[in-house]
Design a protein around this motif. Sequence first.
Motif, PDB file in Angstrom:
ATOM      1  N   UNK A 188       7.186  25.910   4.399  1.00 11.60           N
ATOM      2  CA  UNK A 188       8.001  25.626   5.576  1.00 11.60           C
ATOM      3  C   UNK A 188       9.154  26.605   5.717  1.00 11.60           C
ATOM      4  N   UNK A 189       9.669  27.080   4.595  1.00  7.49           N
ATOM      5  CA  UNK A 189      10.809  27.994   4.629  1.00  7.49           C
ATOM      6  C   UNK A 189      10.422  29.404   5.073  1.00  7.49           C
ATOM      7  N   UNK A 190       9.213  29.830   4.699  1.00  8.05           N
ATOM      8  CA  UNK A 190       8.900  31.249   4.869  1.00  8.05           C
ATOM      9  C   UNK A 190       7.723  31.582   5.781  1.00  8.05           C
ATOM     10  N   UNK A 192       7.075  30.701   8.933  1.00  8.28           N
ATOM     11  CA  UNK A 192       7.416  31.026  10.323  1.00  8.28           C
ATOM     12  C   UNK A 192       7.863  32.492  10.469  1.00  8.28           C
ATOM     13  N   UNK A 193       8.836  32.956   9.682  1.00 10.86           N
ATOM     14  CA  UNK A 193       9.197  34.382   9.819  1.00 10.86           C
ATOM     15  C   UNK A 193       8.059  35.314   9.430  1.00 10.86           C
ATOM     16  N   UNK A 194       7.214  34.892   8.490  1.00  8.25           N
ATOM     17  CA  UNK A 194       6.089  35.730   8.085  1.00  8.25           C
ATOM     18  C   UNK A 194       5.087  35.873   9.227  1.00  8.25           C
ATOM     19  N   UNK A 195       4.682  34.744   9.834  1.00  8.79           N
ATOM     20  CA  UNK A 195       3.717  34.816  10.927  1.00  8.79           C
ATOM     21  C   UNK A 195       4.307  35.509  12.162  1.00  8.79           C
ATOM     22  N   UNK A 196       5.597  35.333  12.364  1.00  8.49           N
ATOM     23  CA  UNK A 196       6.246  36.025  13.479  1.00  8.49           C
ATOM     24  C   UNK A 196       6.193  37.534  13.264  1.00  8.49           C
ATOM     25  N   UNK A 197       6.410  37.957  12.019  1.00  3.87           N
ATOM     26  CA  UNK A 197       6.374  39.388  11.705  1.00  3.87           C
ATOM     27  C   UNK A 197       4.961  39.954  11.781  1.00  3.87           C
ATOM     28  N   UNK A 198       3.959  39.111  11.551  1.00 10.80           N
ATOM     29  CA  UNK A 198       2.570  39.567  11.551  1.00 10.80           C
ATOM     30  C   UNK A 198       1.887  39.409  12.908  1.00 10.80           C
TER      31      UNK A 198
END
Length: 205
Positions: A188-190, A192-198
């Motif tokens: 949950x912490x990581x 969202x930013x990971x998928x946004x970056x990918x």
Amino acid sequence: MPKGETKRRPRTRAALLQAALETFAEHGFRAAAIEQICERAGYTRGAFYSNFSSKEELFLALFDAHSDRIVRRMTELVDSIATEDLTVQSLVEVLCEVEPAERDWYLVTTEFTLHAIRDPQAAWVLARHDARLRAELARALTDHLARAGRTLTADPDDVARLLIAIREGGLAQSYVEPEQLPPGRLEQRFLEPLLTALTTDARTP
């Protein structure tokens, strides 16, 4: 084959699969005996061997059933979200869902993975089933992100591998320290930013 036996076969198979999951989780894949699985399921060795040739084949049937259920559940949850409300964040919430029963499956699949690492033939077979799961996950993820207006900029199979690695690694730490890190919390912490970056905004010209 008599009609009654044909009708009973799915029931027998389902009972053996459930008994195997419980027995593997309790005793471990290597230590669990086929007799223990049969006794728990209430069937004979003959019933076992009419459905599965070995413990390995039984595990792989469990693996496929679990994979299908996880992808189907994810799709149902995402499909229940209105398109205008579907975002990377809401998709991540679905991906981070961990059912209480997942702990037993984690114990079973982790031990079989170790077995496969030691056994090249088992590794080859497991890799084929892993690939099938990744293909289903990659397809579902691509479709769900498209509904959210996002397009992957990385290879979908690689992204599926990464998501599986994060989930399995996160669960390993959560099951060791459940109070400090409840299951799903790390993702949950990581994620969202990971998928946004990918991904990129599919609506951008």
